[in-house]
Enzyme design. Sequence first.
Site, PDB file in Angstrom:
ATOM      1  N   GLU A  30       1.108  -1.319  -0.273  1.00 21.06           N
ATOM      2  CA  GLU A  30      -0.017  -0.058  -0.031  1.00 21.06           C
ATOM      3  C   GLU A  30       0.972   1.268   0.094  1.00 21.06           C
ATOM      4  O   GLU A  30       1.806   1.194   0.818  1.00 21.06           O
ATOM      5  CB  GLU A  30      -0.956   0.002   1.220  1.00 21.06           C
ATOM      6  CG  GLU A  30      -1.843   1.337   1.211  1.00 21.06           C
ATOM      7  CD  GLU A  30      -2.969   1.367   2.030  1.00 21.06           C
ATOM      8  OE1 GLU A  30      -3.286   0.167   2.615  1.00 21.06           O
ATOM      9  OE2 GLU A  30      -3.559   2.490   2.399  1.00 21.06           O
ATOM     10  N   ASP A 111      -2.109  11.991  -3.328  1.00 23.01           N
ATOM     11  CA  ASP A 111      -2.190  13.498  -3.219  1.00 23.01           C
ATOM     12  C   ASP A 111      -2.355  14.003  -4.776  1.00 23.01           C
ATOM     13  O   ASP A 111      -1.484  13.341  -5.645  1.00 23.01           O
ATOM     14  CB  ASP A 111      -0.632  14.104  -2.762  1.00 23.01           C
ATOM     15  CG  ASP A 111      -0.582  13.703  -1.230  1.00 23.01           C
ATOM     16  OD1 ASP A 111      -1.380  13.745  -0.404  1.00 23.01           O
ATOM     17  OD2 ASP A 111       0.596  13.351  -0.811  1.00 23.01           O
ATOM     18  N   LYS A 115      -1.348  21.389  -9.358  1.00 34.10           N
ATOM     19  CA  LYS A 115      -0.597  22.216 -10.162  1.00 34.10           C
ATOM     20  C   LYS A 115       0.117  21.755 -11.229  1.00 34.10           C
ATOM     21  O   LYS A 115       0.919  20.687 -10.837  1.00 34.10           O
ATOM     22  CB  LYS A 115       0.540  23.180  -9.313  1.00 34.10           C
ATOM     23  CG  LYS A 115      -0.392  24.084  -8.428  1.00 34.10           C
ATOM     24  CD  LYS A 115       0.479  24.916  -7.412  1.00 34.10           C
ATOM     25  CE  LYS A 115      -0.442  25.831  -6.680  1.00 34.10           C
ATOM     26  NZ  LYS A 115       0.441  26.198  -5.478  1.00 34.10           N
TER      27      LYS A 115
HETATM   28  C1  SAM Z   1      -4.352  12.383   0.675  1.00 33.12           C
HETATM   29  S1  SAM Z   1      -3.326  11.163   1.728  1.00 33.12           S
HETATM   30  C2  SAM Z   1      -4.297   9.591   1.723  1.00 33.12           C
HETATM   31  C3  SAM Z   1      -4.121   8.800   2.918  1.00 33.12           C
HETATM   32  C4  SAM Z   1      -4.862   7.660   2.941  1.00 33.12           C
HETATM   33  N1  SAM Z   1      -4.527   6.826   1.768  1.00 33.12           N
HETATM   34  C5  SAM Z   1      -6.257   7.743   3.018  1.00 33.12           C
HETATM   35  O1  SAM Z   1      -7.088   7.479   2.216  1.00 33.12           O
HETATM   36  O2  SAM Z   1      -6.752   8.169   4.169  1.00 33.12           O
HETATM   37  C6  SAM Z   1      -1.889  10.783   0.833  1.00 33.12           C
HETATM   38  C7  SAM Z   1      -0.873  10.254   1.750  1.00 33.12           C
HETATM   39  O3  SAM Z   1       0.102   9.761   0.716  1.00 33.12           O
HETATM   40  C8  SAM Z   1       1.352   9.877   1.466  1.00 33.12           C
HETATM   41  N2  SAM Z   1       2.403   9.863   0.256  1.00 33.12           N
HETATM   42  C9  SAM Z   1       2.484  10.711  -0.849  1.00 33.12           C
HETATM   43  N3  SAM Z   1       3.477  10.115  -1.728  1.00 33.12           N
HETATM   44  C10 SAM Z   1       4.283   9.187  -1.031  1.00 33.12           C
HETATM   45  C11 SAM Z   1       5.282   8.258  -1.295  1.00 33.12           C
HETATM   46  N4  SAM Z   1       6.012   8.507  -2.563  1.00 33.12           N
HETATM   47  N5  SAM Z   1       5.691   7.200  -0.495  1.00 33.12           N
HETATM   48  C12 SAM Z   1       5.003   7.190   0.623  1.00 33.12           C
HETATM   49  N6  SAM Z   1       3.936   7.852   0.914  1.00 33.12           N
HETATM   50  C13 SAM Z   1       3.530   8.861   0.205  1.00 33.12           C
HETATM   51  C14 SAM Z   1       1.392  11.413   1.835  1.00 33.12           C
HETATM   52  O4  SAM Z   1       2.198  11.443   2.756  1.00 33.12           O
HETATM   53  C15 SAM Z   1      -0.108  11.252   2.455  1.00 33.12           C
HETATM   54  O5  SAM Z   1      -0.179  10.786   3.771  1.00 33.12           O
END
Ligand code: SAM
Length: 206
Positions: A30, A111, A115
């Site tokens: 995940e 995320d 942009k």
């Molecule tokens: C918008 S949040 C969604 C979190 C969770 N999946 C949820 O649905 O509640 C996206 C998460 O992905 C993590 N993230 C983004 N890019 C990542 C990467 N390359 N490796 C690990 N985590 C990452 C961010 O830190 C963030 O906590």
Amino acid sequence: MTLPRIRFDAGRATEPLSGFSSEPHELWVEVGFGGGEHAEALAATHPWAALIACEVFENGLCSMLGRLVPEDAEDTAPLPENLRLWDDDARDLLRMLPDASVARLFLMFPDPWPKLRHLKRRFVHPALLPELARIVRPGGLWRIASDDPTYQAWVTEVLAGQNFFDVPPPATERPDGWPPTRYEAKALKAGRAPLYWELTRATAAR
Ligand SMILES: C[S@@+](CC[C@H](N)C(=O)[O-])C[C@H]1O[C@@H](n2cnc3c(N)ncnc32)[C@H](O)[C@@H]1O
């Protein structure tokens, strides 16, 4: 300290199932677990799968660890045998995994990086697809969820331009068997409409 006890050992990445104390049948990954509720539910309901859950955000890691163990038993509380955490960029882990080693890949509400100048940071990206196709085994699954209209359109466009994965139309309601996520709950409360894709790694050599 709980994290060192549950952190996935990068030295095991070329033989990832050896990084688990249980005897799992297959590897799941995940990416971006946020608070970790989804990853925890997956691991609890699928003891035969080994899940490496990745998150770079310290608050997310703390939230997950805080739920897994009581505060006064960080060194001793039993941890799920089929769950390991990767507290670094998930892409660094993926690059180390062997070909066709991942049975299921989860990307829940990534995320959106709306942009244009941040486009390269989007996890669903043509540049990363060959790497994902390399590690997901033929017939393996890749689940993606997003509530962001720009990202939804982007996912649709990127997936239309590749043939590594078979892509049925996305569902508009969370399919059975998909645990909820914290971010999804916020999105629904705010009136946004998530889409849920379940891709299958194509079996023909592509
Ligand atoms: C918008 S949040 C969604 C979190 C969770 N999946 C949820 O649905 O509640 C996206 C998460 O992905 C993590 N993230 C983004 N890019 C990542 C990467 N390359 N490796 C690990 N985590 C990452 C961010 O830190 C963030 O906590």
